[in-house]
Scaffold this motif. Sequence first.
Motif: not given
Length: 52
Positions: A11-13, A31-35, A41-43
């Motif tokens: 949730i946080f990182l 995940n890095i690209l989504l964040c 979406p990364g979460i």
Amino acid sequence: MNKLVLILLAIFLPPVAVFLKSGAGKDLLINILLCILFYVPGIIHALWVCTK
């Protein structure tokens, strides 16, 4: 690793949680690209990876 800790990290990182669960691979890159593009979406992706 404790699943509750992974969920809180997701949730946080999100990238940290994905890295701890699956290591440095395609899931981490996704995940890095989504964040970078959109944080929510990364979460969601991190939660999916950590709970599967």
